[in-house]
Design an enzyme around this catalytic site. Sequence first.
Site, PDB file in Angstrom:
ATOM      1  N   ALA A 104     -55.464 -29.993 -18.891  1.00  0.00           N
ATOM      2  CA  ALA A 104     -54.236 -30.164 -19.308  1.00  0.00           C
ATOM      3  C   ALA A 104     -53.541 -31.432 -18.990  1.00  0.00           C
ATOM      4  O   ALA A 104     -52.458 -31.515 -18.127  1.00  0.00           O
ATOM      5  CB  ALA A 104     -53.429 -29.035 -18.475  1.00  0.00           C
ATOM      6  N   HIS A 138     -51.931 -35.126 -18.761  1.00  0.00           N
ATOM      7  CA  HIS A 138     -50.371 -35.430 -19.003  1.00  0.00           C
ATOM      8  C   HIS A 138     -50.607 -37.156 -18.746  1.00  0.00           C
ATOM      9  O   HIS A 138     -51.594 -37.674 -18.796  1.00  0.00           O
ATOM     10  CB  HIS A 138     -49.606 -34.948 -18.143  1.00  0.00           C
ATOM     11  CG  HIS A 138     -49.705 -35.057 -16.840  1.00  0.00           C
ATOM     12  ND1 HIS A 138     -49.866 -36.099 -15.932  1.00  0.00           N
ATOM     13  CD2 HIS A 138     -50.140 -34.059 -15.978  1.00  0.00           C
ATOM     14  CE1 HIS A 138     -50.396 -35.840 -14.650  1.00  0.00           C
ATOM     15  NE2 HIS A 138     -50.470 -34.591 -14.570  1.00  0.00           N
ATOM     16  N   GLY A 171     -49.875 -38.936 -16.573  1.00  0.00           N
ATOM     17  CA  GLY A 171     -50.530 -39.365 -15.234  1.00  0.00           C
ATOM     18  C   GLY A 171     -51.957 -39.627 -15.472  1.00  0.00           C
ATOM     19  O   GLY A 171     -52.381 -40.456 -15.087  1.00  0.00           O
ATOM     20  N   HIS A 172     -52.537 -38.480 -16.107  1.00  0.00           N
ATOM     21  CA  HIS A 172     -53.873 -38.676 -16.137  1.00  0.00           C
ATOM     22  C   HIS A 172     -54.243 -39.897 -17.029  1.00  0.00           C
ATOM     23  O   HIS A 172     -55.499 -40.608 -17.092  1.00  0.00           O
ATOM     24  CB  HIS A 172     -54.675 -37.297 -16.896  1.00  0.00           C
ATOM     25  CG  HIS A 172     -54.448 -35.990 -16.050  1.00  0.00           C
ATOM     26  ND1 HIS A 172     -53.541 -34.967 -16.394  1.00  0.00           N
ATOM     27  CD2 HIS A 172     -54.744 -35.751 -14.788  1.00  0.00           C
ATOM     28  CE1 HIS A 172     -53.451 -33.873 -15.442  1.00  0.00           C
ATOM     29  NE2 HIS A 172     -54.461 -34.461 -14.332  1.00  0.00           N
ATOM     30  N   GLN A 188     -61.137 -24.157  -5.550  1.00  0.00           N
ATOM     31  CA  GLN A 188     -59.939 -24.675  -4.569  1.00  0.00           C
ATOM     32  C   GLN A 188     -58.725 -23.943  -5.045  1.00  0.00           C
ATOM     33  O   GLN A 188     -57.650 -24.249  -4.430  1.00  0.00           O
ATOM     34  CB  GLN A 188     -59.796 -26.069  -5.154  1.00  0.00           C
ATOM     35  CG  GLN A 188     -59.141 -26.538  -6.494  1.00  0.00           C
ATOM     36  CD  GLN A 188     -59.410 -28.079  -6.872  1.00  0.00           C
ATOM     37  OE1 GLN A 188     -60.492 -28.488  -7.096  1.00  0.00           O
ATOM     38  NE2 GLN A 188     -58.120 -28.669  -6.970  1.00  0.00           N
ATOM     39  N   GLY A 193     -54.757 -39.836  -8.563  1.00  0.00           N
ATOM     40  CA  GLY A 193     -53.353 -40.000  -8.632  1.00  0.00           C
ATOM     41  C   GLY A 193     -52.746 -39.905  -7.345  1.00  0.00           C
ATOM     42  O   GLY A 193     -53.190 -38.847  -6.520  1.00  0.00           O
ATOM     43  N   ALA A 194     -52.007 -40.733  -6.826  1.00  0.00           N
ATOM     44  CA  ALA A 194     -51.393 -40.805  -5.592  1.00  0.00           C
ATOM     45  C   ALA A 194     -50.365 -39.605  -5.353  1.00  0.00           C
ATOM     46  O   ALA A 194     -50.190 -39.115  -4.131  1.00  0.00           O
ATOM     47  CB  ALA A 194     -50.556 -41.855  -5.520  1.00  0.00           C
ATOM     48  N   LYS A 195     -50.026 -38.770  -6.359  1.00  0.00           N
ATOM     49  CA  LYS A 195     -49.390 -37.599  -6.180  1.00  0.00           C
ATOM     50  C   LYS A 195     -49.945 -36.536  -5.226  1.00  0.00           C
ATOM     51  O   LYS A 195     -49.184 -35.825  -4.415  1.00  0.00           O
ATOM     52  CB  LYS A 195     -48.910 -36.800  -7.545  1.00  0.00           C
ATOM     53  CG  LYS A 195     -48.153 -35.479  -7.378  1.00  0.00           C
ATOM     54  CD  LYS A 195     -47.838 -35.002  -8.639  1.00  0.00           C
ATOM     55  CE  LYS A 195     -49.067 -34.134  -9.363  1.00  0.00           C
ATOM     56  NZ  LYS A 195     -49.240 -32.935  -8.869  1.00  0.00           N
ATOM     57  N   SER A 212     -49.725 -31.005 -14.369  1.00  0.00           N
ATOM     58  CA  SER A 212     -49.950 -29.735 -15.444  1.00  0.00           C
ATOM     59  C   SER A 212     -49.063 -28.674 -15.324  1.00  0.00           C
ATOM     60  O   SER A 212     -48.854 -28.111 -16.294  1.00  0.00           O
ATOM     61  CB  SER A 212     -51.361 -29.480 -15.524  1.00  0.00           C
ATOM     62  OG  SER A 212     -51.972 -30.840 -15.329  1.00  0.00           O
TER      63      SER A 212
END
EC number: 6.3.2.1
Lengths: 295, 295
Positions: free
Chosen positions: B32, B34, B36-37, B61, B149-151, B188
Amino acid sequence: MTIRIVRTVAELRATLEPHRAGRIGFVPTMGALHEGHLSLLRAAGAENTTVVLSLFVNPTQFGDAADLEAYPRTEEADIASAAHVGTHVVFAPSAAEMYPAGFATTVSVDGALTATLEGAVRGRSHFDGVATVVAKLLLAVQPDRAYFGAKDAQQVVVVRRMVTDLRIPVEIVACPTSRDADGLARSSRNARLSAEERTLAAAVPRSLRAAQDAFASGIRDPHRLTALVHEGLAHAGLDQEYVEIVDADSLEPLTDIARPALLALAVRVGQVRLIDNVVLDPGVDDRIVLERSTA
Amino acid sequence: MTIRIVRTVAELRATLEPHRAGRIGFVPTMGALHEGHLSLLRAAGAENTTVVLSLFVNPTQFGDAADLEAYPRTEEADIASAAHVGTHVVFAPSAAEMYPAGFATTVSVDGALTATLEGAVRGRSHFDGVATVVAKLLLAVQPDRAYFGAKDAQQVVVVRRMVTDLRIPVEIVACPTSRDADGLARSSRNARLSAEERTLAAAVPRSLRAAQDAFASGIRDPHRLTALVHEGLAHAGLDQEYVEIVDADSLEPLTDIARPALLALAVRVGQVRLIDNVVLDPGVDDRIVLERSTA
């Protein structure tokens, strides 16, 4: 080539870098090397261009502080023996190099593989300790092949499972248990047996051999086979922790032996804990050779 | 070079073999994709000769079966986007390839790193699932660098700890959170927000920005800063799971911000769970840019 001693993963990687074009064989040990370890190093030398030995008494796989404390440490002699059989690199890290401050990761193998036999007696944390340190060592050395002794049969099964599950790119090679003339499996712990205890301990391979003989004669009932072992150990007055027959791959209990089975045991002889095992394979006769065998 | 799609670790290794002379950059994702990826893939492309993307919605997970079920799966579009930004290899395994019958190994990171924030809400098994799948993916791909990603700030800390502890030979690169014009962190899950929910969700970056502004003005008391965030989120009527300020490395609670701290939160907007964070660093002013910022 002179044998090279390295203490850190960084040194180890730098030392091995020029050898990666060939094949690297790795023998992880807790030191106190005996003929069994040397047979693993020879096997590694026969199949690879570079042989790496690790010497590390891993604290996380000892449940018992006294057992850890008593574990023999003979580094100089180990290095001399290893050099003699053609080892190229010895990785002998400190505990702080392996488990620095903040260390927080555990590799666990769940299910029957770790719940039974040694896992039942020593607690599951024993195999967490084994799986974690073996994963770390394999990732530090990055060998093509790693060699383990069949005496620690459950360890071999657990390590194979972990390597397969995590996709660690290495071939795990299990080598036959190395035995003294009286059949006793070689172990670093044997050095702690008194002469009298040593004589009693010979009941271990004798009892396993009795079960092998019965198996070869056609007996397939696990209870009858373990009964023979119990009897032989009791006759020598050994303190039995377990005697079990399980599937050689899944380590699940068996009611009949139609495929390879593992007959494994643990006993205490005085202060010393000994383990041993044989595979009962309907297709293979691989009986222990005993000095004064009557067979 | 045409983008290559592989489904098994064996295919993946064979495909990557000729590329190992160069540098391999790896971006693990649950698909999915976006913006960011794509920013992670671009970063990997800028620093490496070969870029590998994985697409795998990792069941272990997800604590919640409904969340796993609802997770978007858009493989064809993902491959097209990845090709567009110069990805060379896509590894898209089945669950059976990653977790075949008999799979029994777990990689766990213990302590504050996994007990707090997401670990407190989703349970420790969430990070067991993350650490295990990331270890497997890193060992399957064997990249020089892996991009996160830092998110997912806590995930980055946990993965770094695991990689350091197990000595996995890879550099972990954390890339800044990618945000939409209203400041909302790209996820996502955002695709599942209604237009109205989307407007409410913008309170998340607005509240974080308010705390950043207060921090920049000299406020160092974590309670005062989290209170600002609580207030902003409450004003938009968002359901708050946690808002916490912890040490950016150890994730331990803080009473004062003298070194980089992580301000992290989780909220529910309707059926959608969103997480976000900012680093409060006394040495760096790195405030979120908002579309209609009054700053």
